[in-house]
Motif scaffolding. Structure first.
Motif, PDB file in Angstrom:
ATOM      1  N   MET A 188       5.987  -6.887  -4.687  1.00  0.00           N
ATOM      2  CA  MET A 188       6.052  -8.209  -4.066  1.00  0.00           C
ATOM      3  C   MET A 188       4.681  -8.867  -4.052  1.00  0.00           C
ATOM      4  O   MET A 188       3.648  -8.202  -4.012  1.00  0.00           O
ATOM      5  N   SER A 189       4.689 -10.196  -4.069  1.00  0.00           N
ATOM      6  CA  SER A 189       3.451 -10.931  -3.831  1.00  0.00           C
ATOM      7  C   SER A 189       3.175 -10.911  -2.331  1.00  0.00           C
ATOM      8  O   SER A 189       4.094 -10.701  -1.527  1.00  0.00           O
ATOM      9  N   PRO A 190       1.923 -11.125  -1.902  1.00  0.00           N
ATOM     10  CA  PRO A 190       1.650 -11.216  -0.461  1.00  0.00           C
ATOM     11  C   PRO A 190       2.498 -12.290   0.213  1.00  0.00           C
ATOM     12  O   PRO A 190       3.001 -12.089   1.320  1.00  0.00           O
ATOM     13  N   MET A 191       2.668 -13.428  -0.466  1.00  0.00           N
ATOM     14  CA  MET A 191       3.515 -14.480   0.084  1.00  0.00           C
ATOM     15  C   MET A 191       4.962 -14.005   0.203  1.00  0.00           C
ATOM     16  O   MET A 191       5.658 -14.314   1.181  1.00  0.00           O
TER      17      MET A 191
ATOM     18  N   LEU B 239      -3.522 -18.357   9.685  1.00  0.00           N
ATOM     19  CA  LEU B 239      -4.006 -17.019   9.335  1.00  0.00           C
ATOM     20  C   LEU B 239      -3.076 -16.346   8.336  1.00  0.00           C
ATOM     21  O   LEU B 239      -3.533 -15.678   7.392  1.00  0.00           O
ATOM     22  N   LEU B 240      -1.779 -16.501   8.526  1.00  0.00           N
ATOM     23  CA  LEU B 240      -0.829 -15.960   7.548  1.00  0.00           C
ATOM     24  C   LEU B 240      -1.050 -16.604   6.187  1.00  0.00           C
ATOM     25  O   LEU B 240      -1.009 -15.926   5.147  1.00  0.00           O
ATOM     26  N   ASN B 241      -1.265 -17.918   6.183  1.00  0.00           N
ATOM     27  CA  ASN B 241      -1.485 -18.611   4.913  1.00  0.00           C
ATOM     28  C   ASN B 241      -2.756 -18.126   4.217  1.00  0.00           C
ATOM     29  O   ASN B 241      -2.781 -17.978   2.990  1.00  0.00           O
ATOM     30  N   PHE B 242      -3.803 -17.870   4.996  1.00  0.00           N
ATOM     31  CA  PHE B 242      -5.068 -17.434   4.402  1.00  0.00           C
ATOM     32  C   PHE B 242      -4.986 -15.999   3.891  1.00  0.00           C
ATOM     33  O   PHE B 242      -5.381 -15.707   2.765  1.00  0.00           O
ATOM     34  N   PHE B 243      -4.469 -15.111   4.721  1.00  0.00           N
ATOM     35  CA  PHE B 243      -4.567 -13.691   4.391  1.00  0.00           C
ATOM     36  C   PHE B 243      -3.381 -13.150   3.608  1.00  0.00           C
ATOM     37  O   PHE B 243      -3.408 -12.003   3.165  1.00  0.00           O
ATOM     38  N   TYR B 244      -2.341 -13.965   3.446  1.00  0.00           N
ATOM     39  CA  TYR B 244      -1.223 -13.572   2.583  1.00  0.00           C
ATOM     40  C   TYR B 244      -1.087 -14.530   1.400  1.00  0.00           C
ATOM     41  O   TYR B 244      -0.041 -14.585   0.767  1.00  0.00           O
ATOM     42  N   ASP B 245      -2.151 -15.278   1.130  1.00  0.00           N
ATOM     43  CA  ASP B 245      -2.230 -16.124  -0.062  1.00  0.00           C
ATOM     44  C   ASP B 245      -1.064 -17.106  -0.161  1.00  0.00           C
ATOM     45  O   ASP B 245      -0.518 -17.333  -1.256  1.00  0.00           O
ATOM     46  N   VAL B 246      -0.690 -17.701   0.968  1.00  0.00           N
ATOM     47  CA  VAL B 246       0.328 -18.754   0.960  1.00  0.00           C
ATOM     48  C   VAL B 246      -0.395 -20.074   0.697  1.00  0.00           C
ATOM     49  O   VAL B 246      -1.317 -20.429   1.434  1.00  0.00           O
ATOM     50  N   PRO B 247      -0.023 -20.812  -0.349  1.00  0.00           N
ATOM     51  CA  PRO B 247      -0.809 -21.983  -0.754  1.00  0.00           C
ATOM     52  C   PRO B 247      -0.580 -23.224   0.109  1.00  0.00           C
ATOM     53  O   PRO B 247      -0.274 -24.312  -0.388  1.00  0.00           O
TER      54      PRO B 247
END
Length: 416
Positions: free
Chosen positions: A153-156, A206-214
């Protein structure tokens, strides 16, 4: 929400330090620039094309492109938009500083900008909150997602899987966002609403930054807008929470000199709130269409032209798994672990499954299915070859992630 209103404040107005006032005006100007050029603005496309022209012709950034409809808000052009907005905000602040040396409009401009910012953040919070209340933003995990290995899976994808695995957690997340947005709509609760929304959105950012959500740029700006809204009460909050001293938030009561103006403001506010709710509410009533024959079909026996092809043979003609995850689509995993995706047409009346490539008149496979007690048999043709495929079906409720459920009491952690 009207420039015809008056601020009731102390007559002793303190003049601001020019540098601090310049920085404050930069923030005020940037708020408008971001709102008018962000993803919810009809001017977004026009503005981005203008920034793209600057990138190519002024900054000599020839590789920058305007990529539309990707779902990403963190493209190279988006970062250039932030840079251009900062520069334009500084220019606008300097112009205002020079043109308004006596600070006659500064108070009104700041007040009005806070109103604009809190209504904008309220719109964002209500919109995203409503989308989570009915699993609109994070729907239940599809069969395809459940079949995917965690390590692949991707981090996102991990975030979307986590949220999709718990409708309760997703609902509460949406409820908190909605509450924060509603609190921002009223002056008496604006500070609490901004602090509340900021707390919720920091976790999102924080989720967007550390799980690479654009969506890093957008979520960060929502947090910063909340900071801007509470900035006027920073001293009072510091005294109360840090120094433990009696403190009082400023409440700028606004009155209109005529009754029709007061009524107009109330009606206008009601229309704005109704617009936010009505434009966000359709997602509350959306129901995803059922997927006929949804499931992951593990192949137990694959016969082609009356000859069995074992799964260990690495023969690309044999199947390991058939996955029906979305309406109109189907995928297969071959014996060599490669995957293929097709248009899947299922007729539950005739018990047929047609797998098509791009050409509608050239099906890859035409199969009849027959449901037995513990298995489903597919018979028909793949191209010119006759096949008989014996499978076992795994539904959504058969996956451990879905069937574990909630337990008040756990003698041991269920973590395997």
């Amino acid at each position: 929400m009207s420039m015809d209103t008056k601020i009731i404040e102390s007559p002793n107005q303190k003049r601001h330090n020019p540098i601090l006032r310049f920085l404050h005006l930069c923030g005020i100007s940037y708020v408008y620039l971001f709102i008018f050029t962000s993803q919810f603005s009809p001017l977004e496309g026009i503005y981005k094309n203008g920034v793209l022209w600057l990138c190519k012709n002024v900054f000599q950034q020839q590789k920058v492109e305007y990529i539309k409809m990707t779902g990403s808000g963190d493209t190279t052009l988006d970062y250039w938009v932030v840079v251009v907005n900062i520069c334009l905000a500084a220019v606008a602040a300097l112009v205002i500083l020079l043109a308004d040396k006596k600070q006659r409009t500064f108070k009104d401009l700041r007040w009005f900008t806070v109103v604009v910012a809190r209504y904008y953040v309220a719109m964002i919070m209500i919109s995203y909150g409503f989308a989570k209340l009915n699993n609109g933003q994070f729907p239940a995990n599809s069969i395809g997602r459940l079949e995917e290995k965690v390590g692949d899976m991707s981090p996102m994808g991990v975030v979307w899987t986590m949220m999709g695995a718990s409708s309760g957690y997703t609902f509460v997340s949406g409820l908190l966002e909605t509450i924060g947005g509603l609190l921002l709509l009223f002056r008496r609760t604006k500070t609490f609403g901004a602090l509340f929304s900021m707390t919720v959105m920091i976790n999102v950012a924080l989720l967007n930054f550390f799980y690479d959500v654009p969506v890093k740029i957008f979520s960060s700006h929502v947090v910063l807008f909340c900071v801007f809204i509470v900035s006027g009460d920073a001293i009072a909050l510091y005294r109360f929470f840090i120094l433990h001293q009696p403190s009082q938030l400023r409440f700028q009561k606004r009155t209109a000199d005529k009754r029709w103006k007061r009524v107009t403001l109330i009606v206008l506010k009601g229309l704005v709130v109704a617009y936010f709710i009505l434009t966000s509410s359709p997602v509350l009533f959306y129901t995803a269409p059922a997927v006929p024959m949804e499931g992951a079909y593990t192949v137990e026996e694959f016969m082609m032209n009356n000859k069995e092809i074992p799964s260990c043979s690495q023969d690309s003609a044999g199947w390991k798994k058939l996955i029906i995850s979305h309406s109109g689509r189907a995928g297969i995993v071959l014996n060599n672990d490669s995957t293929k995706t097709f248009k899947g047409v299922i007729d539950t009346g005739k018990n047929t499954l047609i797998l098509r490539k791009t050409e509608p008149d050239n099906p890859y496979a035409y199969l009849h299915y027959h449901v037995q007690k513990d298995s489903i048999i597919f018979t028909g043709n793949i191209g010119r070859d006759s096949v008989r495929i014996k499978t076992t079906r795994k539904k959504k409720e058969d996956y451990k992630l879905n069937k574990r459920g909630f337990h008040w009491i756990n003698e041991y952690p269920f973590n395997r």
